[in-house]
Design a protein around this motif. Structure first.
Motif, PDB file in Angstrom:
ATOM      1  N   UNK A  61      14.050 -15.513  -4.252  1.00 13.49           N
ATOM      2  CA  UNK A  61      14.777 -14.597  -5.146  1.00 13.49           C
ATOM      3  C   UNK A  61      13.824 -13.476  -5.536  1.00 13.49           C
ATOM      4  N   UNK A  62      13.658 -12.522  -4.639  1.00 15.25           N
ATOM      5  CA  UNK A  62      12.755 -11.422  -4.959  1.00 15.25           C
ATOM      6  C   UNK A  62      13.262 -10.618  -6.144  1.00 15.25           C
ATOM      7  N   UNK A  63      12.353  -9.877  -6.780  1.00 13.60           N
ATOM      8  CA  UNK A  63      12.775  -8.926  -7.791  1.00 13.60           C
ATOM      9  C   UNK A  63      13.765  -7.942  -7.184  1.00 13.60           C
ATOM     10  N   UNK A  64      14.536  -7.272  -8.049  1.00 11.26           N
ATOM     11  CA  UNK A  64      15.554  -6.354  -7.528  1.00 11.26           C
ATOM     12  C   UNK A  64      14.935  -5.261  -6.665  1.00 11.26           C
ATOM     13  N   UNK A  65      13.739  -4.808  -7.064  1.00  7.02           N
ATOM     14  CA  UNK A  65      13.104  -3.727  -6.302  1.00  7.02           C
ATOM     15  C   UNK A  65      12.787  -4.208  -4.891  1.00  7.02           C
ATOM     16  N   UNK A  66      12.146  -5.386  -4.793  1.00  6.55           N
ATOM     17  CA  UNK A  66      11.825  -5.932  -3.475  1.00  6.55           C
ATOM     18  C   UNK A  66      13.100  -6.215  -2.679  1.00  6.55           C
ATOM     19  N   UNK A  67      14.147  -6.630  -3.369  1.00  7.04           N
ATOM     20  CA  UNK A  67      15.412  -6.900  -2.686  1.00  7.04           C
ATOM     21  C   UNK A  67      15.897  -5.647  -1.963  1.00  7.04           C
ATOM     22  N   UNK A  68      15.870  -4.530  -2.676  1.00  5.04           N
ATOM     23  CA  UNK A  68      16.296  -3.272  -2.059  1.00  5.04           C
ATOM     24  C   UNK A  68      15.396  -2.885  -0.894  1.00  5.04           C
ATOM     25  N   UNK A  69      14.087  -2.964  -1.102  1.00  7.44           N
ATOM     26  CA  UNK A  69      13.153  -2.564  -0.040  1.00  7.44           C
ATOM     27  C   UNK A  69      13.348  -3.432   1.209  1.00  7.44           C
ATOM     28  N   UNK A  70      13.403  -4.764   1.028  1.00  9.66           N
ATOM     29  CA  UNK A  70      13.446  -5.671   2.193  1.00  9.66           C
ATOM     30  C   UNK A  70      14.784  -5.553   2.947  1.00  9.66           C
ATOM     31  N   UNK A  71      15.866  -5.393   2.212  1.00 15.52           N
ATOM     32  CA  UNK A  71      17.159  -5.196   2.887  1.00 15.52           C
ATOM     33  C   UNK A  71      17.124  -3.913   3.714  1.00 15.52           C
ATOM     34  N   UNK A  72      16.627  -2.837   3.106  1.00 19.47           N
ATOM     35  CA  UNK A  72      16.648  -1.539   3.788  1.00 19.47           C
ATOM     36  C   UNK A  72      15.754  -1.573   5.023  1.00 19.47           C
ATOM     37  N   UNK A  73      14.598  -2.186   4.893  1.00 17.62           N
ATOM     38  CA  UNK A  73      13.691  -2.280   6.049  1.00 17.62           C
ATOM     39  C   UNK A  73      14.352  -2.993   7.214  1.00 17.62           C
ATOM     40  N   UNK A  74      15.316  -3.879   6.885  1.00 21.14           N
ATOM     41  CA  UNK A  74      15.987  -4.703   7.889  1.00 21.14           C
ATOM     42  C   UNK A  74      17.244  -4.007   8.430  1.00 21.14           C
ATOM     43  N   UNK A  75      17.532  -2.802   7.950  1.00 17.69           N
ATOM     44  CA  UNK A  75      18.689  -2.072   8.456  1.00 17.69           C
ATOM     45  C   UNK A  75      19.970  -2.280   7.670  1.00 17.69           C
ATOM     46  N   UNK A 126       0.833  -1.209   0.000  1.00 12.11           N
ATOM     47  CA  UNK A 126       0.000   0.000   0.000  1.00 12.11           C
ATOM     48  C   UNK A 126       0.867   1.258   0.000  1.00 12.11           C
ATOM     49  N   UNK A 127       2.177   1.053  -0.043  1.00 14.36           N
ATOM     50  CA  UNK A 127       3.105   2.177  -0.014  1.00 14.36           C
ATOM     51  C   UNK A 127       3.377   2.655  -1.439  1.00 14.36           C
ATOM     52  N   UNK A 128       2.948   3.873  -1.777  1.00 13.30           N
ATOM     53  CA  UNK A 128       3.123   4.324  -3.170  1.00 13.30           C
ATOM     54  C   UNK A 128       4.592   4.454  -3.578  1.00 13.30           C
ATOM     55  N   UNK A 129       5.504   4.455  -2.612  1.00 13.40           N
ATOM     56  CA  UNK A 129       6.920   4.530  -2.960  1.00 13.40           C
ATOM     57  C   UNK A 129       7.440   3.205  -3.513  1.00 13.40           C
ATOM     58  N   UNK A 130       6.718   2.111  -3.244  1.00 15.82           N
ATOM     59  CA  UNK A 130       7.188   0.799  -3.688  1.00 15.82           C
ATOM     60  C   UNK A 130       6.536   0.426  -5.010  1.00 15.82           C
ATOM     61  N   UNK A 131       7.374   0.109  -6.010  1.00 19.83           N
ATOM     62  CA  UNK A 131       6.851  -0.484  -7.237  1.00 19.83           C
ATOM     63  C   UNK A 131       6.615  -1.968  -6.958  1.00 19.83           C
ATOM     64  N   UNK A 132       5.701  -2.568  -7.721  1.00 22.71           N
ATOM     65  CA  UNK A 132       5.363  -3.974  -7.508  1.00 22.71           C
ATOM     66  C   UNK A 132       6.585  -4.852  -7.760  1.00 22.71           C
ATOM     67  N   UNK A 133       6.865  -5.746  -6.836  1.00 22.92           N
ATOM     68  CA  UNK A 133       8.025  -6.628  -6.967  1.00 22.92           C
ATOM     69  C   UNK A 133       7.820  -7.778  -6.000  1.00 22.92           C
ATOM     70  N   UNK A 134       7.936  -8.995  -6.524  1.00 24.38           N
ATOM     71  CA  UNK A 134       7.500 -10.151  -5.749  1.00 24.38           C
ATOM     72  C   UNK A 134       8.633 -11.143  -5.540  1.00 24.38           C
ATOM     73  N   UNK A 135       8.430 -12.047  -4.603  1.00 25.09           N
ATOM     74  CA  UNK A 135       9.341 -13.177  -4.430  1.00 25.09           C
ATOM     75  C   UNK A 135       9.914 -13.242  -3.042  1.00 25.09           C
ATOM     76  N   UNK A 136      10.209 -14.453  -2.644  1.00 22.83           N
ATOM     77  CA  UNK A 136      10.729 -14.701  -1.299  1.00 22.83           C
ATOM     78  C   UNK A 136      12.162 -15.203  -1.378  1.00 22.83           C
TER      79      UNK A 136
END
Lengths: 559, 440
Positions: free
Chosen positions: A98-112, A86-96
């Motif tokens: 091997x997530x898409x590159x976008x999700x990879x960046x988001x999930x790493x950053x959220x984790x510090x 629901x975050x407009x800053x995030x483009x759609x990106x899926x996977x657990x």
């Protein structure tokens, strides 16, 4: 000019010897500065009761390039189950796994985490790797170029060419591919598999080139060291996953002859042949060797139970393991006379004796190596498990009773007999900060990252204290990248483009004449495309900052 | 395919150039930019494509209109009209997607803004290889590996030179290759005089039944299973594959019939069986018109390959249902964004839906005029774009998957790139959202 102050946090900054001191941390224009307590700042954050660390650095995570994208293509089932943020800053990106590159960046950053390094960039796939890393938002990134299986290198070795000439070639390859370091994968073995060789021990001859993995490791380690590349040769040793491979792992350490070497995902190389199943932990033996050899650093490649996918350049071993994969499908490739690729899905099961023991071996390595500056926390994402399991892994290392609970769930023989049961060590926050920030920064030669001293880049993670370390490390309260707030309580706040770390060692350009001749006679890409220029790197990397890294023994070079 | 591809003359004048017009991305030939034409390759694909360009940049203007002929407008008006169409659409389809890496990067951002479904003009062929990969995997090889290693090249149901004219020259045996090379055309004609076949023995073998039957038969015999009547030439071929040091099975995704993914799976089985005792790999000719590029970029950004949609509920991947033709026939989409930057020949499919066309300058004149209202049913916006490798720099993926080749322009082009147009549309849509948000 923008300034911020984090007030009253508990600072854990091992690179500067700070272990939980209460204090303020100030930032101006993306760098850590000292500001008088009375000086007004643009943004002030009350972080009392929270732990302040440098941003996490993952020095071995398969985040970009051909085999990662093949892994994504192979497992649409990993990506189909997804929900739009629901975050407009995030483009759609899926996977657990091997997530898409976008999700990879988001999930790493959220984790510090604020940086990750792709450890296996094929020479011929370098542009692709940089393109994917450039599309991994927020994180700084870099890659190690895979050498030691290119026909041109093996030919030079077989011809007995001068070490200086081989060193020039290695320097050329690092520059051409804009790499941060050099990795060798199954030294000589990827090439040997192309000649239908199925096994290659450290002192065994390559069937065609008649050279040994020992020679490959020695030559590359020396070249990397002499070129002044800060990161030691990154070594995926021979015989990955083979019972009894502890011997070849030790032989690989010997091959270094005291030169620096980083043995990666050591868990997969720490197997003995004891017991009725002929598969046992050799973690203690290896940990003692690591303790005794100051030239060696490691990362673990901890396995995490559940579905994942293994993506490796080691075609020889991945072909051998393909029948064990789950689900039963796999991708392999022989690539451009310089590399290979094997992608095999795996499901690590608690009730599997082998998987349970692999899990225990990984933790034993973490806990039996004395010096945390030489052990980096990794799961070899995605090969041992996805990077999103780091908080779980941190809890396993910090909490003996939690570890025991998990161990009790495993295959009964492992639960009853693993040496892990007897290891009482619980890592401290300070040690975790070393293994996840300070040590990887030091091993990579990143002098202004992984630490919070004045002048350092303001990559900062702020965690709310929680006795449940998994919860604490899953959702930091604030994450800053170069002084910008990028995540807050698990929600992305900004998506800046990350920078590219790379090194530019000097070499004799005379080597290019023979490389051009070789290319013309044997390869399929014009030699004029062999090198990625700085401008091209910039466009691949989406306009992110270019961060050339200082070489050992040399003054800093202008960017 | 009988034309000789031997060099037609010395590269007396010209510049090194990378050809973007087929997925072999030849970067070793010379271009005479004054015509423009290749100097040292007679590749008919390149020649035909280059005929759509001149020595100087092509002049082109945007067109807007539903009415016959269309109306010439300036770039800003065209962007506004295109944004109108996208903003009004509840389910747009982005198709064609003949563009480069930068174009796909920007189009994915735009797809997120509009909730679009993405398919490629070569989607049907791409799905043969993609679906086989998703279900079974693949073991592939690359051009340089073929050059140095292949002693047996089995062209299955296709002569690759027919559609990829420089194929055999690009993977011709290295001068110091120790073994000779046999090239077997199974169910395909071995064209004579094709460059790159010098020193290789060639042979034609007929199919045993159709391609499905033949691949199944080969698979069974390689695995040692007894099956009814096997033509002696096929039996001999099986023996040769088992004895070869490195067999490469070359196939072409676009030449496969319906359910071609089953043939692709069968090829993978052949390769896997051979790899238990000797070495083998497959090489799929495909991915042209930026097909592999679009697929790679979409996969790394989103995690899912082509024929995926960015919906409010999440990403959905539908390899069959999200085919362009089917979506249009089903009335499942209400607007079309068509991208074709490499030439004027890939025209959008027939539809009465509002459409935005980003294309080669010559494409505007080829758009079928139709009845309709500005902005509504039948509306068309044509925005001419630069071609990567002619008027703009860029990156494309080569047919063997992992090699990305940089493209350099041969002249400065006043036309925008696909990436620039997509970014401009994103900015316009964002402004509209901001205004709409402010009004509430």
């Amino acid at each position: 000019m923008s300034t911020l102050r984090l007030r009253g946090g508990r600072i854990v900054d091992p690179a500067n010897g700070i272990d939980g001191d209460l204090g303020d941390l100030c930032v101006r224009d993306g760098r850590i500065v000292e500001l008088p307590a009375a000086e007004a700042v643009d943004h002030e954050y009350d972080v009392s009761g929270m732990v302040v660390m440098a941003g996490g650095i993952d020095l071995h995570s398969h985040i970009g390039g051909g085999k990662v994208n093949l892994a994504r293509m192979l497992l649409p089932e990993d990506h189909r189950i997804n929900r739009r943020s629901d975050n407009p800053l995030e483009l759609a990106s899926a996977g657990c796994c091997t997530p898409g590159t976008l999700a990879t960046g988001y999930r790493y950053a959220e984790m510090g985490y604020t940086a990750a390094f792709e450890p296996a960039m094929a020479v011929s796939n370098a542009r692709h790797a940089h393109l994917e890393m450039g599309d991994t938002p927020i994180l700084d990134h870099g890659a190690y170029v895979m050498l030691g299986n290119e026909e041109v290198f093996l030919r030079m070795l077989a011809e007995g060419q001068d070490v200086e000439r081989v060193r020039d070639y290695v320097g050329w390859a690092i520059n051409a591919t804009r790499a941060m370091g050099v990795k060798v994968v199954n030294p000589g073995g990827i090439s040997a598999f192309k000649f239908n060789q199925r096994k290659l021990d450290v002192d065994q001859d390559h069937v065609h080139w008649r050279i040994t993995p020992r020679q490959v490791v020695q030559t590359l380690a020396r070249a990397v060291h002499e070129l002044g590349v800060p990161h030691p040769l990154h070594i995926h040793a021979s015989n990955l996953g083979v019972p009894g491979n502890v011997d070849s792992t030790l032989a690989t350490m010997d091959a270094l002859e005291g030169l620096p070497g980083h043995l990666t995902h050591l868990q997969f190389h720490s197997y003995g042949t004891e017991g009725s199943r002929k598969f046992s932990s050799a973690a203690r033996r290896l940990a003692e060797e690591v303790n005794a050899r100051p030239n060696i650093s490691i990362d673990v490649g901890q396995i995490i139970f559940g579905q994942t996918v293994t993506a490796s350049g080691d075609t020889m071993r991945q072909h051998a393991n393909a029948d064990l994969g789950s689900p039963r499908k796999w991708i392999g490739a022989d690539i451009e006379c310089d590399a290979g690729c094997g992608v095999v899905p795996f499901r690590y099961r608690e009730q599997s004796y082998v998987n349970a023991l692999q899990w225990a071996i990984g933790l034993e390595l973490f806990l039996l190596v004395d010096d945390p500056w030489r052990v980096v926390l990794t799961t070899d994402h995605p090969n041992g498990g996805p990077f999103t399991s780091y908080p779980h892994l941190i809890r396993l290392l910090m909490d003996k009773s939690f570890r025991d609970e998990q161990l009790a769930k495993l295959h009964p023989e492992v639960a009853a007999n693993a040496e892990l049961r007897e290891i009482r060590r619980e890592l401290s926050l300070y040690e975790i900060a070393i293994m996840t920030r300070a040590a990887p920064a030091r091993l990579l030669g990143l002098t202004d990252r992984g630490q919070l001293g004045v002048g350092a880049a303001a990559d900062i993670a702020v965690y709310r204290e929680d006795a449940d370390r998994e919860a604490m490390f899953t959702t930091p309260e604030y994450v800053f990248k170069d002084g910008a707030l990028v995540a807050r309580r698990g929600r992305i706040e900004a998506t800046p483009v990350g920078g590219t770390h790379y090194v530019e060692p000097e070499f004799d350009r005379g080597i290019e004449r023979s490389l051009a001749r070789y290319s013309e006679a044997h390869l399929a890409l014009s030699y004029r495309h062999a090198t990625i220029s700085r401008d091209e790197l910039c466009s691949c990397a989406n306009g992110g900052a270019l961060l050339p890294c200082r070489l050992h023994g040399r003054a800093e070079r202008p960017a | 395919m009988t034309a000789t591809l031997a060099p037609v003359g010395p590269a007396a004048s010209g510049q090194t150039w990378t050809c973007p017009f087929c997925p072999l991305l030849c970067d070793g030939y010379t271009l005479d930019a004054s015509r423009p034409a290749l100097v040292d390759s007679a590749c008919p694909t390149a020649a035909a494509a280059l005929a759509h360009f001149g020595a100087a940049p092509l002049a082109a203007t945007a067109l807007v209109g539903g009415r016959v002929g269309g109306q010439v407008v300036d770039a800003e008006q065209a962007l506004a009209a295109a944004a109108d169409i996208l903003a009004a659409s509840r389910q747009p389809l982005f198709a064609g997607l003949a563009t480069d890496v930068a174009g796909m990067r920007a189009l994915y951002r735009l797809a997120n803004d509009c909730g679009a479904i993405l398919d490629h003009v070569r989607g049907d062929a791409l799905m043969h290889s993609t679906r086989a990969l998703q279900d079974r995997g693949v073991f592939y090889t690359t051009l340089a590996e073929i050059r140095n290693r292949a002693d047996l090249v089995l062209c299955l149901g296709t002569n690759p030179a027919a559609h990829y004219p420089e194929f055999f020259r690009r993977c011709a045996p290295a001068a110091d290759a120790v073994q000779g090379r046999e090239i077997v055309f199974l169910g395909a004609r071995a064209a004579a005089g094709v460059a790159g076949l010098e020193g290789c023995s060639t042979e034609e073998i007929p199919l045993a039944g159709d391609l499905f039957d033949t691949v199944a038969l080969l698979g069974a015999r390689l695995a040692g299973r007894r099956v009814g009547e096997v033509p002696p030439v096929l039996e001999a071929l099986v023996t040769r594959m088992q004895a070869a040091r490195y067999t490469v099975i070359v196939w072409e995704s676009a030449s496969l019939p319906a359910h071609g993914a089953l043939i692709a799976e069968g090829i993978q089985r052949l390769v896997n069986t051979l790899n238990r005792s000797t070495r083998a790999a497959a090489f799929c000719c495909g991915g042209g018109d930026g097909g592999y590029t679009a697929n790679q970029v979409l996969t790394w950004l989103s995690g899912l390959p082509l024929r995926s949609g960015v919906h409010a509920r999440g990403l959905v991947h539908e390899p069959l249902r999200y085919a362009t033709d089917r979506l249009l026939a089903d009335g499942a989409v209400d607007a079309l964004l068509w991208v074709s930057s490499f030439g004027p020949e890939l025209v959008p499919p027939a539809t009465a839906l509002p459409r935005v066309v980003l294309g080669h300058p010559g494409l505007g004149a080829r758009l079928a005029p139709r009845e309709g209202q500005d902005g509504g049913q039948g509306a068309t916006v044509f925005i001419p774009v630069s071609t990567p490798g002619i008027g703009a720099a860029g990156h494309l993926f080569r047919a063997d998957g992992g090699v990305v080749v940089p493209l350099a322009p041969i002249h400065d082009d006043p036309l925008p790139t696909v990436a620039e147009v997509a970014a401009a549309l994103c900015a316009r849509l964002a402004r509209r959202r901001a205004i709409a948000g402010g009004a509430q």
